[in-house]
Design an enzyme around this catalytic site. Structure first.
Site, PDB file in Angstrom:
ATOM      1  N   ARG A 107       0.060  -3.381  -4.752  1.00 14.33           N
ATOM      2  CA  ARG A 107       0.422  -2.370  -4.030  1.00 14.33           C
ATOM      3  C   ARG A 107      -0.124  -0.861  -4.270  1.00 14.33           C
ATOM      4  O   ARG A 107      -0.120  -0.606  -5.805  1.00 14.33           O
ATOM      5  CB  ARG A 107       1.735  -2.160  -3.456  1.00 14.33           C
ATOM      6  CG  ARG A 107       2.178  -3.187  -2.446  1.00 14.33           C
ATOM      7  CD  ARG A 107       1.739  -3.083  -0.991  1.00 14.33           C
ATOM      8  NE  ARG A 107       2.336  -4.013  -0.103  1.00 14.33           N
ATOM      9  CZ  ARG A 107       1.306  -5.135   0.221  1.00 14.33           C
ATOM     10  NH1 ARG A 107       0.450  -5.142  -0.486  1.00 14.33           N
ATOM     11  NH2 ARG A 107       1.704  -5.855   1.347  1.00 14.33           N
TER      12      ARG A 107
ATOM     13  N   GLU B  84      -3.096   4.437   2.773  1.00 14.34           N
ATOM     14  CA  GLU B  84      -3.957   3.467   3.401  1.00 14.34           C
ATOM     15  C   GLU B  84      -3.949   3.871   4.974  1.00 14.34           C
ATOM     16  O   GLU B  84      -3.049   4.176   5.425  1.00 14.34           O
ATOM     17  CB  GLU B  84      -3.695   2.206   3.321  1.00 14.34           C
ATOM     18  CG  GLU B  84      -3.763   1.874   1.786  1.00 14.34           C
ATOM     19  CD  GLU B  84      -3.538   0.404   1.361  1.00 14.34           C
ATOM     20  OE1 GLU B  84      -3.408  -0.525   2.344  1.00 14.34           O
ATOM     21  OE2 GLU B  84      -3.319  -0.124   0.327  1.00 14.34           O
TER      22      GLU B  84
ATOM     23  N   HIS C 206      -8.316  -2.861   1.590  1.00 13.98           N
ATOM     24  CA  HIS C 206      -7.073  -3.931   1.486  1.00 13.98           C
ATOM     25  C   HIS C 206      -7.581  -4.999   2.327  1.00 13.98           C
ATOM     26  O   HIS C 206      -6.976  -5.946   3.214  1.00 13.98           O
ATOM     27  CB  HIS C 206      -5.750  -3.212   2.343  1.00 13.98           C
ATOM     28  CG  HIS C 206      -4.749  -3.981   1.953  1.00 13.98           C
ATOM     29  ND1 HIS C 206      -3.581  -3.181   1.662  1.00 13.98           N
ATOM     30  CD2 HIS C 206      -4.133  -5.111   1.654  1.00 13.98           C
ATOM     31  CE1 HIS C 206      -2.486  -3.849   1.409  1.00 13.98           C
ATOM     32  NE2 HIS C 206      -3.051  -4.997   1.388  1.00 13.98           N
TER      33      HIS C 206
HETATM   34  N1  LIG Z   1      -4.454  -6.804  -1.747  1.00 14.15           N
HETATM   35  C1  LIG Z   1      -3.777  -7.810  -0.814  1.00 14.15           C
HETATM   36  O1  LIG Z   1      -4.495  -7.887   0.260  1.00 14.15           O
HETATM   37  C2  LIG Z   1      -2.599  -8.211  -1.446  1.00 14.15           C
HETATM   38  C3  LIG Z   1      -2.405  -9.766  -0.738  1.00 14.15           C
HETATM   39  C4  LIG Z   1      -1.380 -10.295  -1.068  1.00 14.15           C
HETATM   40  C5  LIG Z   1      -0.453 -10.132  -2.064  1.00 14.15           C
HETATM   41  N2  LIG Z   1      -0.605  -8.586  -2.369  1.00 14.15           N
HETATM   42  C6  LIG Z   1       0.617  -8.110  -3.278  1.00 14.15           C
HETATM   43  O2  LIG Z   1       0.539  -8.866  -4.203  1.00 14.15           O
HETATM   44  C7  LIG Z   1       1.994  -9.105  -4.619  1.00 14.15           C
HETATM   45  C8  LIG Z   1       2.449 -10.368  -5.526  1.00 14.15           C
HETATM   46  O3  LIG Z   1       2.055 -11.387  -4.559  1.00 14.15           O
HETATM   47  P1  LIG Z   1       2.686 -12.907  -5.154  1.00 14.15           P
HETATM   48  O4  LIG Z   1       2.428 -13.833  -4.213  1.00 14.15           O
HETATM   49  O5  LIG Z   1       1.772 -13.227  -6.110  1.00 14.15           O
HETATM   50  O6  LIG Z   1       4.067 -12.601  -5.477  1.00 14.15           O
HETATM   51  P2  LIG Z   1       5.020 -13.249  -6.528  1.00 14.15           P
HETATM   52  O7  LIG Z   1       6.364 -12.870  -5.955  1.00 14.15           O
HETATM   53  O8  LIG Z   1       4.547 -14.672  -6.626  1.00 14.15           O
HETATM   54  O9  LIG Z   1       4.482 -12.626  -7.783  1.00 14.15           O
HETATM   55  C9  LIG Z   1       5.244 -11.198  -8.198  1.00 14.15           C
HETATM   56  C10 LIG Z   1       5.177 -11.549  -9.749  1.00 14.15           C
HETATM   57  O10 LIG Z   1       5.623  -9.934  -9.965  1.00 14.15           O
HETATM   58  C11 LIG Z   1       6.665 -10.066 -11.171  1.00 14.15           C
HETATM   59  N3  LIG Z   1       7.159  -8.715 -11.120  1.00 14.15           N
HETATM   60  C12 LIG Z   1       7.945  -8.148 -10.260  1.00 14.15           C
HETATM   61  N4  LIG Z   1       8.452  -6.951 -10.750  1.00 14.15           N
HETATM   62  C13 LIG Z   1       7.714  -6.700 -11.969  1.00 14.15           C
HETATM   63  C14 LIG Z   1       8.097  -5.614 -13.072  1.00 14.15           C
HETATM   64  N5  LIG Z   1       8.596  -4.664 -12.967  1.00 14.15           N
HETATM   65  N6  LIG Z   1       7.174  -6.242 -14.079  1.00 14.15           N
HETATM   66  C15 LIG Z   1       6.539  -7.004 -14.481  1.00 14.15           C
HETATM   67  N7  LIG Z   1       6.382  -8.111 -13.487  1.00 14.15           N
HETATM   68  C16 LIG Z   1       7.298  -7.940 -12.089  1.00 14.15           C
HETATM   69  C17 LIG Z   1       7.564 -10.955 -10.363  1.00 14.15           C
HETATM   70  O11 LIG Z   1       8.267 -11.517 -11.228  1.00 14.15           O
HETATM   71  C18 LIG Z   1       6.530 -12.086 -10.114  1.00 14.15           C
HETATM   72  O12 LIG Z   1       6.229 -13.073 -11.030  1.00 14.15           O
HETATM   73  C19 LIG Z   1       2.489  -8.995  -3.351  1.00 14.15           C
HETATM   74  O13 LIG Z   1       4.071  -8.575  -3.195  1.00 14.15           O
HETATM   75  C20 LIG Z   1       1.923  -7.979  -2.396  1.00 14.15           C
HETATM   76  O14 LIG Z   1       2.317  -6.753  -2.577  1.00 14.15           O
HETATM   77  C21 LIG Z   1      -1.519  -8.076  -1.896  1.00 14.15           C
HETATM   78  O1  LIG Z   2       1.244  -8.502   1.351  1.00 15.02           O
HETATM   79  C1  LIG Z   2       0.102  -9.152   1.800  1.00 15.02           C
HETATM   80  O2  LIG Z   2       0.062 -10.390   2.323  1.00 15.02           O
HETATM   81  C2  LIG Z   2      -1.211  -8.437   1.861  1.00 15.02           C
HETATM   82  O3  LIG Z   2      -1.079  -7.221   1.408  1.00 15.02           O
HETATM   83  C3  LIG Z   2      -1.469  -8.058   3.490  1.00 15.02           C
HETATM   84  O4  LIG Z   2      -0.690  -7.245   3.800  1.00 15.02           O
END
Ligand SMILES: NC(=O)c1ccc[n+]([C@@H]2O[C@H](COP(=O)([O-])OP(=O)(O)OC[C@H]3O[C@@H](n4cnc5c(N)ncnc54)[C@H](O)[C@@H]3O)[C@@H](O)[C@H]2O)c1
Ligand SMILES: O=C(O)[C@H](O)CO
Length: 324
Positions: A237, A266, A285
Site C-alpha cells: 500500500r 491513487e 495498481h
Molecule cells: N498491489 C496490489 O494490487 C496488491 C494486491 C494484493 C495485495 N496487496 C497488498 O499486499 C498486502 C499483503 O497481502 P498478503 O495476501 O500477502 O497478506 P498477508 O496477510 O498474507 O501478508 C502480510 C504480511 O505482512 C506482515 N506484517 C504486517 N505488519 C508488519 C510489520 N509491521 N512489519 C513486518 N511485517 C508485517 C504480516 O505478518 C504478514 O506476514 C495486502 O494487505 C494488500 O495491502 C496489494
Molecule cells: O488488496 C488488494 O487485493 C489489491 O490491492 C486490490 O485492491
C-alpha cells in the site's frame, strides 16, 4: 424473501446471475454521500454490501442499519473501519489466496523492469533513438543472484520468495512479525531486523498491509540506510511509504531506482515528481489485474457474501468474532 444487498462494482454476467439468485441487488456506481442519499431506501434496507476500492467508515454504516456483512473484492481491507464494523457485529469478508500468484508475478515484473530499465529503453526505441549499437548509458543491472529483501512475508511475500529463489537464484532476507518456517526451509530465506534488511538488500520489496503500525514505516531514515545501488519496490500500500522521502531519495541518488504499483494518492496525480524521474517504473495498481484473477476475486467475493449472510465464516472472514 431474499435479503437485499448493495453492489458497488460491475460483475461478469454469470456472477451477477448467481448474486441475484440469492439476493435482491441494488447496483450503485459508488459509495459517495450523494449516491447514498439518492438510494437512501436501498441502503437503509441492505443486509449486504459488495464491491471494492471505496471507503466504508462510520458515517456510511449509519445509513445502513440492517447491514450484516460486507464483502470486498480485494485482500487488503485498510479502507474499512473494522472497529466500527465490529461494534455493530458486521462481518467483513475478503479475497486472500486467489490473487497471490498473480501479484507475485507483478512484483517480479517490477523488479525486472526497474533493474533492466525495460520501460525507459522501450520508449527510446519507439521515439527513434535506437540508431546504432547501444552503449553503457542504456545498460541496466543484473537481477539474478542479487539479494532480495522482502518486508512482509505473508502469502504474497512467500510466492515472491519462491520465484526469486528458484527462478533467479536470489538469496532472500525477510522481515515480518514472526519467523516463517516455510520460507526458511524451502527458500533458505533469512529473517533479519528491518535495519539489517535495508542495509544488505539489492532489492527492497514491500508487501505489507496498511495498518497504524506500517503507516510511513519507510521514510528518509530508512532510505538513507539502503545501498546507493538499491532498487526499491512497493506493491503493498502506498501509505506505508513517506512518498516525499522516496522522491527525495531518488532525486538525491540515495537509492538507484524504484518500481511502484501503489501510491499515497491513487490515481497518481499527473504532476507527481515520480512521473518525471526516468528511474521510476510507475504502474496503476495492477497487482492482481489479469482477466483470470480479477474474475476469481469477484467469484470469491460473491461466494463470501453468500456464506457470510448464511453465518458461514470459516474462511475469508477478517472478523469472525463479529458473527452473531
Ligand atoms: N498491489 C496490489 O494490487 C496488491 C494486491 C494484493 C495485495 N496487496 C497488498 O499486499 C498486502 C499483503 O497481502 P498478503 O495476501 O500477502 O497478506 P498477508 O496477510 O498474507 O501478508 C502480510 C504480511 O505482512 C506482515 N506484517 C504486517 N505488519 C508488519 C510489520 N509491521 N512489519 C513486518 N511485517 C508485517 C504480516 O505478518 C504478514 O506476514 C495486502 O494487505 C494488500 O495491502 C496489494
Ligand atoms: O488488496 C488488494 O487485493 C489489491 O490491492 C486490490 O485492491
Amino acid at each position: 424473501m431474499k435479503p437485499s444487498i448493495i453492489l458497488y462494482k460491475a460483475l461478469p454476467d454469470d456472477l451477477m446471475q448467481r448474486l441475484e439468485s440469492h439476493f435482491t441487488v441494488t447496483r450503485v456506481p459508488d459509495l459517495k454521500p450523494e449516491t447514498v442519499q439518492q438510494h437512501a431506501d436501498a441502503f437503509a434496507n441492505a443486509q449486504g454490501l459488495l464491491g471494492s476500492s471505496q471507503n466504508v467508515h462510520a458515517p456510511l454504516l449509519e445509513k445502513m442499519p440492517q447491514l450484516r456483512a460486507a464483502s470486498t473484492i480485494s485482500v487488503g481491507y485498510d479502507n474499512f473501519d473494522v472497529d466500527a464494523l465490529n461494534a455493530r457485529n458486521i462481518l467483513l469478508m475478503h479475497t486472500p489466496t486467489v490473487l497471490t500468484e498473480t501479484v507475485a508475478d507483478t512484483i517480479m515484473a517490477l523488479v525486472l523492469s526497474s533493474a533492466r530499465r525495460v520501460v525507459e529503453v522501450a520508449e527510446r526505441v519507439k521515439v527513434g533513438e535506437w540508431t546504432s549499437s547501444i552503449g553503457a548509458d542504456w545498460f541496466g543491472i543484473d537481477v539474478h543472484h542479487k539479494t532480495l529483501g522482502i518486508v512482509g512475508m505473508g502469502r504474497i511475500g512467500l510466492a515472491l520468495a519462491q520465484r526469486a529463489h528458484f527462478g533467479f537464484g536470489m538469496p532472500i532476507l525477510y522481515n515480518a512479525r514472526r519467523h516463517h518456517a516455510e520460507a526458511e526451509e524451502r527458500f533458505q530465506a533469512r529473517y533479519c531486523e528491518l535495519e539489517t534488511l535495508l542495509k544488505e538488500s539489492d532489492f527492497v520489496c514491500l508487501v505489507l498491509p496498511l495498518t497504524e503500525e506500517t503507516h510511513h514505516l519507510i521514510g528518509q531514515k530508512q532510505f538513507e540506510l539502503m545501498k546507493k545501488s538499491a532498487i526499491f519496490i512497493n506493491a503493498g500500500r502506498g501509505q506505508v511509504v513517506d512518498e516525499a522521502a522516496l522522491i527525495a531519495a531518488l532525486q538525491n541518488g540515495e537509492i538507484h531506482a524504484a518500481g511502484l504499483d501503489v501510491f499515497e494518492k491513487e490515481p497518481l496525480p499527473i504532476d507527481s515528481p515520480l512521473l518525471s524521474l526516468p528511474n521510476v517504473v510507475a504502474l496503476p495498481h495492477i497487482g492482481s489485474a489479469t482477466h483470470e484473477t480479477r474474475y476469481n476475486m469477484s467469484a470469491c467475493a460473491v461466494d463470501n457474501l453468500i456464506d457470510a449472510l448464511n453465518g458461514k465464516v470459516e474462511k475469508n472472514c477478517v472478523n469472525p468474532q463479529a458473527a452473531r
